[in-house]
Design a protein around this motif. Sequence first.
Motif, mmCIF file in Angstrom:
data_model
loop_
_atom_site.group_PDB
_atom_site.id
_atom_site.type_symbol
_atom_site.label_atom_id
_atom_site.label_comp_id
_atom_site.label_asym_id
_atom_site.label_seq_id
_atom_site.Cartn_x
_atom_site.Cartn_y
_atom_site.Cartn_z
ATOM 1 N N ALA A 59 -22.597 19.907 16.785
ATOM 2 C CA ALA A 59 -22.553 18.446 16.900
ATOM 3 C C ALA A 59 -21.906 17.813 15.671
ATOM 4 C CB ALA A 59 -23.961 17.886 17.109
ATOM 5 N N VAL A 60 -22.265 18.282 14.487
ATOM 6 C CA VAL A 60 -21.657 17.753 13.258
ATOM 7 C C VAL A 60 -20.165 18.048 13.252
ATOM 8 C CG1 VAL A 60 -21.562 18.003 10.740
ATOM 9 C CG2 VAL A 60 -23.779 17.772 11.878
ATOM 10 N N THR A 61 -19.800 19.273 13.605
ATOM 11 C CA THR A 61 -18.389 19.660 13.605
ATOM 12 C C THR A 61 -17.585 18.806 14.585
ATOM 13 O OG1 THR A 61 -18.948 21.915 12.978
ATOM 14 C CG2 THR A 61 -16.796 21.579 14.003
ATOM 15 N N ASN A 62 -18.074 18.665 15.812
ATOM 16 C CA ASN A 62 -17.344 17.862 16.794
ATOM 17 C C ASN A 62 -17.243 16.406 16.361
ATOM 18 O OD1 ASN A 62 -16.705 19.998 18.459
ATOM 19 N ND2 ASN A 62 -18.454 19.705 19.812
ATOM 20 N N ALA A 63 -18.293 15.882 15.748
ATOM 21 C CA ALA A 63 -18.244 14.501 15.253
ATOM 22 C C ALA A 63 -17.214 14.369 14.130
ATOM 23 C CB ALA A 63 -19.630 14.060 14.771
ATOM 24 N N CYS A 64 -17.086 15.395 13.305
ATOM 25 C CA CYS A 64 -16.079 15.359 12.231
ATOM 26 C C CYS A 64 -14.666 15.281 12.805
ATOM 27 C CB CYS A 64 -16.225 16.586 11.326
ATOM 28 S SG CYS A 64 -17.612 16.480 10.186
ATOM 29 N N PHE A 65 -14.424 15.991 13.912
ATOM 30 C CA PHE A 65 -13.121 15.886 14.568
ATOM 31 C C PHE A 65 -12.950 14.498 15.172
ATOM 32 C CE2 PHE A 65 -13.503 20.628 14.960
ATOM 33 C CZ PHE A 65 -12.404 20.933 14.178
ATOM 34 N N ASP A 66 -13.976 14.004 15.862
ATOM 35 C CA ASP A 66 -13.890 12.710 16.536
ATOM 36 C C ASP A 66 -13.599 11.572 15.574
ATOM 37 O OD1 ASP A 66 -14.415 13.841 18.989
ATOM 38 O OD2 ASP A 66 -16.523 13.222 19.041
ATOM 39 N N ALA A 102 -17.089 11.452 1.966
ATOM 40 C CA ALA A 102 -18.155 10.481 2.229
ATOM 41 C C ALA A 102 -18.442 10.386 3.725
ATOM 42 C CB ALA A 102 -17.779 9.114 1.665
ATOM 43 N N GLY A 103 -17.390 10.460 4.535
ATOM 44 C CA GLY A 103 -17.578 10.442 5.985
ATOM 45 C C GLY A 103 -18.357 11.658 6.466
ATOM 46 N N TYR A 104 -18.078 12.816 5.863
ATOM 47 C CA TYR A 104 -18.835 14.013 6.224
ATOM 48 C C TYR A 104 -20.306 13.825 5.876
ATOM 49 C CZ TYR A 104 -20.671 18.650 6.710
ATOM 50 O OH TYR A 104 -21.457 19.704 7.102
ATOM 51 N N ASP A 105 -20.563 13.377 4.662
ATOM 52 C CA ASP A 105 -21.948 13.188 4.239
ATOM 53 C C ASP A 105 -22.688 12.230 5.171
ATOM 54 O OD1 ASP A 105 -21.463 14.914 2.130
ATOM 55 O OD2 ASP A 105 -21.348 13.317 0.609
ATOM 56 N N ALA A 106 -22.040 11.147 5.553
ATOM 57 C CA ALA A 106 -22.671 10.160 6.443
ATOM 58 C C ALA A 106 -22.959 10.773 7.820
ATOM 59 C CB ALA A 106 -21.791 8.924 6.572
ATOM 60 N N LEU A 107 -21.981 11.495 8.374
ATOM 61 C CA LEU A 107 -22.185 12.144 9.676
ATOM 62 C C LEU A 107 -23.293 13.187 9.604
ATOM 63 C CD1 LEU A 107 -18.574 12.764 11.003
ATOM 64 C CD2 LEU A 107 -20.388 11.504 12.131
ATOM 65 N N VAL A 144 -11.846 27.266 11.613
ATOM 66 C CA VAL A 144 -12.329 26.399 12.692
ATOM 67 C C VAL A 144 -13.123 25.225 12.122
ATOM 68 C CG1 VAL A 144 -12.290 28.193 14.464
ATOM 69 C CG2 VAL A 144 -14.381 27.822 13.130
ATOM 70 N N ILE A 145 -13.568 25.358 10.885
ATOM 71 C CA ILE A 145 -13.995 24.267 10.024
ATOM 72 C C ILE A 145 -13.310 24.550 8.695
ATOM 73 C CG2 ILE A 145 -16.205 23.852 11.186
ATOM 74 C CD1 ILE A 145 -17.613 25.248 8.832
ATOM 75 N N PRO A 146 -13.107 23.562 7.863
ATOM 76 C CA PRO A 146 -12.394 23.824 6.620
ATOM 77 C C PRO A 146 -13.033 24.961 5.809
ATOM 78 C CG PRO A 146 -12.528 21.474 6.985
ATOM 79 C CD PRO A 146 -13.402 22.129 8.025
#
Length: 184
Positions: free
Chosen positions: A144-151, A169-174, A73-75
């Motif tokens: 919230a982090v997980t949903n933002a990663c999908f978005d 890098a996108g994960y780190d920023a989010l 459900v997350i990597p």
Amino acid sequence: MDADDDLGNALREWSGRLSRLGAPAAGWLRPGRPDEEITAVLGADVPAAVRAWFSWCDGVDDADGQTIGDCWVIPGYWPVTLDETKADLSVELPYAHWVPLLRDGGIDLYVAAWNTPGEEPVVVSLLVPGHPVVEFNSVAELVAVTNACFDRGVYAVDDDGLLDLVDDAGYDALYEEITGLPAT
């Protein structure tokens, strides 16, 4: 609407994002458990956020031909079942109480941890080798982090059909944007 309703809605949205992305786990998520069953296993003093988690999802169903990656459900991680929360896990934490939420194919876990009844649990990563690290200040923050990663396309289904982190890098920023913590 209160924080518990908000978390429940965010968890249901997580399921929706898995479905829209075509992640295999979307079809195998087990329905959440009723409050009385959660209380019977975890006790009456379990935090509302942990109760919301197990009301949302009780792990994933097993299916013929399924791989571990099909359950993510997350990597790299899938949700534990309520029954698995009572497994004899050899974990030492500086918290009086903890409940596993996500696990990998080995012994790595994400757990909700707290000290006193009514306290908002933090989410601690237990990655071996290593020491416990507070990754999220709450279960809601993890969601919230997980949903933002999908978005934002940070998580995607790869060519093999597995949920994957495609933008480190996108994960780190989010992560930094939502948690206020430096990415590790």
